[in-house]
Write an enzyme that holds these catalytic residues in place. Structure first.
Site, PDB file in Angstrom:
ATOM      1  N   SER A 160      -4.630   0.600  13.945  1.00 35.60           N
ATOM      2  CA  SER A 160      -5.301   1.897  13.975  1.00 35.60           C
ATOM      3  C   SER A 160      -5.921   2.105  15.342  1.00 35.60           C
ATOM      4  CB  SER A 160      -6.399   1.948  12.904  1.00 35.60           C
ATOM      5  OG  SER A 160      -7.220   3.083  13.073  1.00 35.60           O
TER       6      SER A 160
ATOM      7  N   ALA B  91     -10.880  -5.619  11.741  1.00 32.55           N
ATOM      8  CA  ALA B  91      -9.656  -5.982  11.034  1.00 32.55           C
ATOM      9  C   ALA B  91      -8.425  -5.423  11.734  1.00 32.55           C
ATOM     10  CB  ALA B  91      -9.718  -5.491   9.588  1.00 32.55           C
ATOM     11  N   LYS B  92      -8.493  -4.164  12.166  1.00 38.36           N
ATOM     12  CA  LYS B  92      -7.343  -3.532  12.809  1.00 38.36           C
ATOM     13  C   LYS B  92      -7.076  -4.128  14.190  1.00 38.36           C
ATOM     14  CE  LYS B  92      -5.993  -0.627   9.629  1.00 38.36           C
ATOM     15  NZ  LYS B  92      -4.753  -0.928   8.888  1.00 38.36           N
TER      16      LYS B  92
ATOM     17  N   ARG C 180       0.998   5.853  -1.972  1.00 40.77           N
ATOM     18  CA  ARG C 180       0.694   7.197  -1.469  1.00 40.77           C
ATOM     19  C   ARG C 180       0.556   7.144   0.056  1.00 40.77           C
ATOM     20  NH1 ARG C 180      -3.304   4.888  -4.030  1.00 40.77           N
ATOM     21  NH2 ARG C 180      -2.754   5.959  -5.968  1.00 40.77           N
TER      22      ARG C 180
ATOM     23  N   ASP D 269      -2.283  -7.666  -5.636  1.00 38.51           N
ATOM     24  CA  ASP D 269      -3.403  -7.721  -4.709  1.00 38.51           C
ATOM     25  C   ASP D 269      -2.945  -8.563  -3.531  1.00 38.51           C
ATOM     26  OD1 ASP D 269      -5.697  -8.193  -3.265  1.00 38.51           O
ATOM     27  OD2 ASP D 269      -6.886  -8.951  -4.961  1.00 38.51           O
TER      28      ASP D 269
ATOM     29  N   GLY E 203       0.819  -1.207   0.000  1.00 37.92           N
ATOM     30  CA  GLY E 203       0.000   0.000   0.000  1.00 37.92           C
ATOM     31  C   GLY E 203       0.850   1.253   0.000  1.00 37.92           C
ATOM     32  N   ALA E 204       1.932   1.233  -0.774  1.00 35.75           N
ATOM     33  CA  ALA E 204       2.960   2.277  -0.669  1.00 35.75           C
ATOM     34  C   ALA E 204       2.929   3.288  -1.807  1.00 35.75           C
ATOM     35  CB  ALA E 204       4.345   1.630  -0.580  1.00 35.75           C
TER      36      ALA E 204
ATOM     37  N   TYR F 237     -13.641  -2.326   9.618  1.00 35.44           N
ATOM     38  CA  TYR F 237     -12.285  -1.797   9.748  1.00 35.44           C
ATOM     39  C   TYR F 237     -11.759  -1.984  11.174  1.00 35.44           C
ATOM     40  CZ  TYR F 237      -8.528   1.715   9.139  1.00 35.44           C
ATOM     41  OH  TYR F 237      -7.325   2.370   9.068  1.00 35.44           O
ATOM     42  N   ALA F 238     -12.589  -1.709  12.165  1.00 41.96           N
ATOM     43  CA  ALA F 238     -12.175  -1.864  13.563  1.00 41.96           C
ATOM     44  C   ALA F 238     -11.836  -3.318  13.876  1.00 41.96           C
ATOM     45  CB  ALA F 238     -13.278  -1.358  14.500  1.00 41.96           C
TER      46      ALA F 238
END
Length: 251
Positions: free
Chosen positions: A140, A155-156, A14, A61, A11-12, A152-153
């Site tokens: 996160s 997963a993080k 940006r 991916d 994911g690099a 998201y929560a």
């Protein structure tokens, strides 16, 4: 650094991932810049090369096994065996629970968790052989819970458990595993959030800063600095930890 090491940052293209890739290159590593489309990595790769570093861009991916295997194999062929891995790739599919589609859940969990698992499993072979390695997973503050981010929560938070398990399993081979949990970081990804609220990006950042004890929002370079330390030789006795980089206490 006594030897040139090879790092993979996912994911690099940006944002935080790009900042980490540039920082690790400045620290002396050769860097494989991974993102979903290879053409999107060009800016990050060029920034590293312009500073005298060595980098390649790879499209992959991270949730697809064949892509991961091919990406690591190409890294080995063009840069050398990777011993540093930063799992930063991620996506957002925010929604309240009652409106969240199955696909929104699956996509987020797949990229963040399955992606980190596949990358770590592939890279650890080279780390074990070298008897040295660093894994940094991007968690996160949302791991503590955040409205509209059940996927998201989860997963993080899962990445934190994954990180601690890697630390236990890989520690005997000289490999450390840690997680960084960023707070509010000013990236272009947040521009859409500001637009949804009907305010400018600057107003959005100002409002966020007022809620942070240090009275500023974070920058990608703040996370890159933490990653630099966790990937260093000096951090060899730090493993299985979650470092909150959020301008104030969390938890």
């Amino acid at each position: 650094m006594a030897e040139t090491r090879v790092a993979i940052v996912t994911g690099a293209a940006r944002g935080i991932g790009a900042a980490i890739a540039r920082r690790l290159a400045a620290d002396g590593s050769h860097v494989a810049v991974l993102d979903l489309r290879e053409e999107d990595t060009a800016t990050t790769v060029q920034a590293i090369v312009d500073k005298g570093g060595r980098a390649i861009g790879i499209g992959a991916d991270v949730a697809a096994g064949p892509d991961v295997r091919a990406a690591v194999a190409r890294t080995v062929e063009e840069l050398g065996a990777p011993t540093v891995l930063v799992n930063n790739a991620g996506i957002l599919r925010d929604n309240l629970l009652f409106k969240m589609a199955d696909e929104d859940w699956d996509a987020v969990v797949s990229v963040h968790l399955r992606g980190a698992f596949l990358m770590a499993r592939e890279v650890q072979r080279h780390q074990v052989e070298a008897r040295w390695g660093r894994v940094v997973n991007l968690s996160s503050t949302s791991a503590l819970g955040n409205r509209g981010q059940a996927n998201y929560a989860a997963a993080k938070a899962g990445l934190q458990g994954f990180t601690k398990t890697l630390a236990i399993e890989l520690g005997p081979f000289g490999i450390t595993a840690n997680a960084i949990a960023p707070g509010f970081i000013a990236t272009d990804m947040l521009r859409a959030s500001a637009a949804r609220l009907g305010i400018t990006f600057e107003e959005y950042l100002d409002a966020a800063a007022r809620q942070i004890p240090v009275r500023r929002v974070g920058q990608p370079d703040d996370i890159a600095a933490a990653a630099s330390y966790l990937c260093s030789d000096e951090a060899s006795f730090v493993s299985g930890q979650v470092l909150y980089v959020a301008g104030g206490p969390q938890g």
